[in-house]
Design a protein around this motif. Structure first.
Motif, mmCIF file in Angstrom:
data_model
loop_
_atom_site.group_PDB
_atom_site.id
_atom_site.type_symbol
_atom_site.label_atom_id
_atom_site.label_comp_id
_atom_site.label_asym_id
_atom_site.label_seq_id
_atom_site.Cartn_x
_atom_site.Cartn_y
_atom_site.Cartn_z
ATOM 1 N N ARG A 259 59.400 -28.202 -13.079
ATOM 2 C CA ARG A 259 58.881 -27.832 -11.763
ATOM 3 C C ARG A 259 59.303 -28.826 -10.698
ATOM 4 N NH1 ARG A 259 52.689 -26.031 -13.413
ATOM 5 N NH2 ARG A 259 53.283 -24.084 -14.512
ATOM 6 N N VAL A 260 59.402 -30.082 -11.092
ATOM 7 C CA VAL A 260 59.861 -31.086 -10.134
ATOM 8 C C VAL A 260 61.320 -30.845 -9.765
ATOM 9 C CG1 VAL A 260 60.246 -33.549 -9.783
ATOM 10 C CG2 VAL A 260 58.205 -32.756 -10.989
ATOM 11 N N ILE A 261 62.110 -30.388 -10.745
ATOM 12 C CA ILE A 261 63.549 -30.211 -10.520
ATOM 13 C C ILE A 261 63.828 -28.894 -9.820
ATOM 14 C CG2 ILE A 261 65.797 -30.094 -11.627
ATOM 15 C CD1 ILE A 261 64.467 -32.810 -11.776
ATOM 16 N N PHE A 262 63.342 -27.790 -10.365
ATOM 17 C CA PHE A 262 63.698 -26.459 -9.863
ATOM 18 C C PHE A 262 62.552 -25.734 -9.163
ATOM 19 C CE2 PHE A 262 66.696 -27.059 -13.436
ATOM 20 C CZ PHE A 262 67.877 -26.952 -12.716
ATOM 21 N N GLY A 263 61.395 -26.342 -9.004
ATOM 22 C CA GLY A 263 60.281 -25.689 -8.338
ATOM 23 C C GLY A 263 59.538 -24.756 -9.286
ATOM 24 N N ARG A 264 58.553 -24.079 -8.739
ATOM 25 C CA ARG A 264 57.710 -23.215 -9.557
ATOM 26 C C ARG A 264 58.244 -21.794 -9.652
ATOM 27 N NH1 ARG A 264 52.537 -24.855 -10.762
ATOM 28 N NH2 ARG A 264 51.960 -26.915 -9.980
ATOM 29 N N GLY A 265 58.918 -21.314 -8.630
ATOM 30 C CA GLY A 265 59.377 -19.931 -8.626
ATOM 31 C C GLY A 265 60.556 -19.739 -9.553
ATOM 32 N N LYS A 266 60.653 -18.540 -10.123
ATOM 33 C CA LYS A 266 61.746 -18.252 -11.043
ATOM 34 C C LYS A 266 63.079 -18.188 -10.312
ATOM 35 C CE LYS A 266 59.030 -15.771 -14.478
ATOM 36 N NZ LYS A 266 58.888 -14.499 -15.237
ATOM 37 N N ASP A 268 63.793 -19.850 -7.457
ATOM 38 C CA ASP A 268 63.896 -20.957 -6.510
ATOM 39 C C ASP A 268 65.068 -21.851 -6.881
ATOM 40 O OD1 ASP A 268 63.481 -22.675 -4.495
ATOM 41 O OD2 ASP A 268 61.646 -23.566 -5.305
ATOM 42 N N ALA A 269 66.287 -21.345 -6.672
ATOM 43 C CA ALA A 269 67.476 -22.123 -7.004
ATOM 44 C C ALA A 269 67.832 -23.114 -5.916
ATOM 45 C CB ALA A 269 68.668 -21.184 -7.256
ATOM 46 N N SER A 270 67.165 -23.009 -4.769
ATOM 47 C CA SER A 270 67.486 -23.902 -3.662
ATOM 48 C C SER A 270 66.635 -25.152 -3.651
ATOM 49 C CB SER A 270 67.319 -23.151 -2.335
ATOM 50 O OG SER A 270 65.975 -22.711 -2.180
ATOM 51 N N ALA A 271 65.894 -25.420 -4.735
ATOM 52 C CA ALA A 271 65.114 -26.645 -4.811
ATOM 53 C C ALA A 271 66.053 -27.828 -4.633
ATOM 54 C CB ALA A 271 64.397 -26.721 -6.152
ATOM 55 N N ASN A 275 69.305 -28.447 -6.890
ATOM 56 C CA ASN A 275 70.617 -28.202 -6.284
ATOM 57 C C ASN A 275 71.518 -29.411 -6.421
ATOM 58 O OD1 ASN A 275 72.572 -26.790 -4.842
ATOM 59 N ND2 ASN A 275 71.848 -27.597 -2.881
ATOM 60 N N ALA A 276 70.954 -30.593 -6.209
ATOM 61 C CA ALA A 276 71.749 -31.814 -6.354
ATOM 62 C C ALA A 276 72.175 -32.023 -7.805
ATOM 63 C CB ALA A 276 70.946 -33.015 -5.856
#
Length: 880
Positions: A259-266, A268-271, A275-276
């Motif tokens: 969740r820290v890396i990619f967020g909570r949403g399925k 959410d690729a723009s986290a 992204n980095a």
């Protein structure tokens, strides 16, 4: 610790004087039973019947037959026990006795509550120590037992403990300074795209994940009982009372970090952090493709982490495939503008091998590997198939005998199922190159060698580069047959018949006369050929006889392509006659093996005359033995001449041209003697002497040494003239008059004696051309290391006139064979149309030689003039 629950003992006797004690506690001594209610503590011992309780109330007296009651709390309990024991031992008939224990003290519930509270606090302190990287205050075993006690107390306590662990993990991730810095840096755009910052950022994220994994591992060790008995005991997807999905501690740690890396949403690729991370992974892949130094272990770990976070398929794979597609297109554009075909083939093959290796090494999914390689093949091979199959570029590779490049091209085309498309350039190259060889009049003597070298190179290409693909084997045969029988080749030589057939016969003649030394090394078998021959049960081709046999087979392969085999037969027969008459065959076994091959290929009619020639040679040897015996029986003297005559069957042997020659007197005398012998033995036979096919061995004395000269009949006639020459000098006119040889023949003879490698005569003046003003003398200073010297090489060469006469005779015989075929067909069919007759004539005569339809029509007209055929209603009718 809570106070220890008191124990009670039951002593019993059963048929013996001994006393046994038993206790049945359900928990260990250091902790109370979590399953029991602390407010209700019951004794775990059974007592006797109700009468015993009633007797206890009534005046404190024991009923009759009731068991003895012993107060274990008193000081005399030990003595009482011993007394009972003695009583049982003395009176065994009384049966077993029971001991009833009284005055049990209940456990106070406040002690249990304190234990659980203290255990919870110790676990919280332990989590803090684990997060901070310090040793825990309590031993790990005690912490584990505390978790076990909390879980076994009830489901609510286990749920509360699981919630507490999750909250502590989330709180630590939120409060971690390093994680906060990573999030802040990614959110503020501090990771510059396309730079080294992406790799450094990825390195820090992976390091942070490794630290987190180590801490989660320690947490799992402490809370293992919670993980096994509660979190993992439910089916996947089960939620607790708060709506949280129940996960094992390992999955819980992965989920929180993901969740820290990619967020909570399925989606959410723009986290920012994710992204980095993706850009860092792709940057490492690009560095590897550009042959830059990079940390391969970091890339391997990053892909494993992406798979673990379920971000590989959703986030990484689409981006990776898109960037790979752009890389492949850029590589293909670069080749189209600057690289040669061979460089591109090697580059693409190396690229595909590297991509496949990287997919395996870095543990990409199989679907990713399949999509990546399919896209690479489509972009690099299929989209550029026209350039890969360009006839000129493929021809250059074949000219250079670049087996590696052709093999790489075939493999690349096979990956896209385009390998059969290579057949077109392959056939075009063979036809173009072959036609250039057979029409090259400046190198006619090397025609067959060049064709065999071409065939050899193509066979090696099929074996080593094209994987023995039958498509190319068949195309090779078809292409050779086309250019060998092309009308352009015939018209280029103005022979009217196949020049290739003639040159194949001469090549076989060269092999049977000179053996393998006449061939270039590139035509000989290599290691793979020898291994294949041995594997197929043949003799090792390293043996000279076996290698010669293989070379004859190679020449026979070319012979199979020829439609006009009659020209080959004519020249082969002439060359075989010279070899047999002059004894020039390198191997009689090879001669007979070649006849056997031709018989197997063309039938017994083709080799009937050839086999008769060998029989004549055998009969001639027997005839000479009989002649020697006749000479001894008749006491006839031969002088210094040893005559050997070969009697031949006129029909089996070729027609040798007539050559008038005036032989020395001694030789004519021996001729007369042999004719007398032969006519005495055989009546009705006529001998026709062919002196131009004869040879002699002459002993010559020079100033320093004596030599034996192996010469032709004409050369012997010229040399014998110098025995009676005045002053040892003869003019051209004198030699011409004495030998009666025609002008061209005397010129070749004198040139071989005075201008060749072996100069037994001296020409005046010096020069290579023979003129009518020249004079000749014996070269007294002649010397040579050999005792017997062959000097008839020039004499053996076929003249242009003889060559042309052979072609004319074959063409003439072909017309007669065509007329005979027409008559045979019409005799059986009686009536036939023009097209049908021409087709059947071609079918019957193609084995001997291809006949042009115009020639067939001309022969039909001749047969009509001779009244063999007639025309009726547009058809041909046979005239009986």
């Amino acid at each position: 610790m809570p106070s220890q629950q008191p124990r009670s003992s039951i002593l019993s006797t059963a048929g013996g004087p001994s006393i046994s004690s038993s206790s049945s506690p359900k928990r260990r001594d250091l902790s109370p039973s979590p399953s029991s209610d602390p407010k209700r503590v019951r004794s775990e011992y059974t007592f006797s019947s109700s009468t015993m309780a009633m007797s206890a109330k009534m005046q404190g007296k024991r009923p009759v037959g009731a068991p003895d009651i012993i107060d274990l709390t008193g000081s005399s309990s030990f003595h009482t026990t011993m007394s009972i024991n003695n009583n049982i031992a003395l009176h065994p008939h009384l049966g077993p006795k029971r001991l009833v224990v009284k005055n049990l003290k209940p456990v106070r519930s406040s002690g249990v509550d304190n234990y659980y509270s203290r255990t919870t606090a110790e676990l919280d302190n332990a989590l803090t120590a684990i997060f901070q990287g310090r040793p825990t205050a309590q031993p790990m075993v005690s912490l584990y037992r505390g978790v076990e006690d909390l879980c076994t107390r009830g489901k609510a306590e286990a749920q509360e403990l699981a919630d507490r662990v999750r909250q502590r993990l989330e709180k630590w991730l939120q409060s971690d300074d390093m994680m906060g810095m990573l999030i802040a840096e990614a959110s503020a755009g501090g990771v510059r795209e396309g730079g080294e910052e992406e790799v450094r950022f990825l390195t820090r994220v992976i390091d942070k994940w490794k630290q987190w994994s180590e801490k989660i591992l320690t947490v799992r060790q402490v809370f293992s009982y919670l993980d096994r008995s509660y979190l993992l005991a439910h089916r996947p997807g089960t939620k607790d009372q708060h709506g949280q999905k129940l996960e094992g501690l390992n999955d819980m740690g992965i989920t929180l970090f993901r969740r820290v890396i990619f967020g909570r949403g399925k989606g959410d690729a723009s986290a920012p952090v994710g992204n980095a991370v993706l850009r860092g992974v792709c940057r490492l892949i690009t560095m590897g493709r550009e042959n830059m130094e990079f940390d391969s272990g970091l890339l391997r770990d990053a892909i494993a982490v992406l798979k673990l976070f379920q971000g590989y398929t959703r986030f990484f794979e689409p981006r990776f495939l898109q960037e790979s597609h752009q890389y492949f297109e850029e590589y293909a554009r670069l080749w189209a503008s600057s690289l040669k075909l061979s460089d591109y083939i090697r580059g693409v093959k190396r690229l595909l091998d590297r991509e496949e290796h990287n997919c395996n090494f870095y543990n990409h999914d199989s679907t990713t590997k399949r999509q990546l390689l399919e896209d690479a093949r489509r972009v690099l091979i299929k989209n550029y198939s026209e350039k890969l199959l360009h006839s000129g570029d493929v021809a250059n590779l074949l000219d250079q005998n670049d087996v590696d490049s052709i093999g790489g091209l075939y493999q690349l085309l096979t990956l896209s199922d385009l390998q059969k498309e290579l057949k077109g350039p392959w056939e075009e190259y063979i036809r173009t190159t072959g036609t250039a060889i057979v029409t090259d009049k400046t190198r006619g003597d090397d025609m067959v060698k060049r064709l065999l070298l071409l065939r050899r190179a193509l066979d090696v290409m099929i074996r080593d580069a094209l994987h023995q693909d039958e498509v190319f084997v068949y195309a090779l045969r078809e292409s050779f047959g086309q250019f060998i029988n092309d009308k352009k080749a015939t018209s280029a030589w103005n022979t009217g018949t196949s020049k290739v057939g003639e040159m194949i016969a001469k090549h076989i003649d060269m092999l049977l006369r000179g053996g393998l030394k006449t061939l270039p090394p590139s035509l000989l078998s290599d290691v793979k050929d020898r291994a294949n021959a041995e594997a197929s049960g043949l003799a090792a081709t390293a043996d000279e006889d076996a290698e010669l046999d293989r070379q004859l087979d190679a020449a026979l392969e070319l012979f199979r392509f020829i439609e006009g085999k009659d020209i080959f037969e004519a020249f082969y027969k002439k060359d075989l006659a010279r070899r047999l008459l002059l004894g020039r065959s390198a191997s009689q076994d090879a001669e007979r093996s070649m006849i056997s091959k031709l018989k197997s290929e063309c039938g017994s009619n083709f080799t009937h005359n050839l086999e008769q020639m060998f029989k004549d040679m055998s009969l001639a040897r027997d005839e000479m033995v009989s002649y020697k015996e006749w000479l001894q029986a008749t006491n006839r003297k031969t002088g210094r001449i040893d005559l050997s005559v070969t009697v031949l069957s006129q029909g089996a042997w070729p027609n040798f041209p007539e050559a008038n020659i005036s032989l020395p007197k001694e030789v004519w005398e021996q001729h007369s003697v042999f004719e007398l012998y032969y006519k005495t033995k055989h009546t009705g036979r006529l001998l026709t002497w062919k002196h131009n096919q004869a040879h002699a061995i002459i002993r010559a004395r020079f100033n320093k040494e004596t030599k034996e000269l192996l010469v032709s009949a004409s050369q012997a006639a010229v040399l014998m003239l110098f025995n009676t020459a005045e002053n040892g000098i003869l003019t051209y006119a004198q030699i011409l008059y004495s030998t009666q040889l025609p002008g061209p023949e005397i010129d070749r003879t004198l040139q071989s004696l005075a201008c060749g490698k072996v100069k037994v005569l001296t020409k005046h003046p010096k020069g290579k051309e023979i003129k009518e003003t020249d004079t000749f003398s014996v070269n007294g200073a002649f010397t040579d290391q050999r005792f017997r010297i062959k000097i008839n090489t020039i004499q053996l060469k076929e003249t242009k006139e003889e060559n042309q006469q052979t072609h004319v005779k074959v063409a003439s015989d072909r017309q007669f064979e065509t007329q005979a075929a027409i008559v045979r067909i019409m005799k059986s069919r009686k009536v036939l149309g023009h097209a049908q007759l021409v087709a059947e004539v071609i079918n019957q005569t193609k084995a001997r030689g291809a006949v042009d339809p115009a020639d067939i029509k001309a022969n039909i007209e001749k047969l009509i003039e001779k009244d063999y055929l007639d025309r009726e209603d547009g058809n041909y009718v046979y005239q009986a």
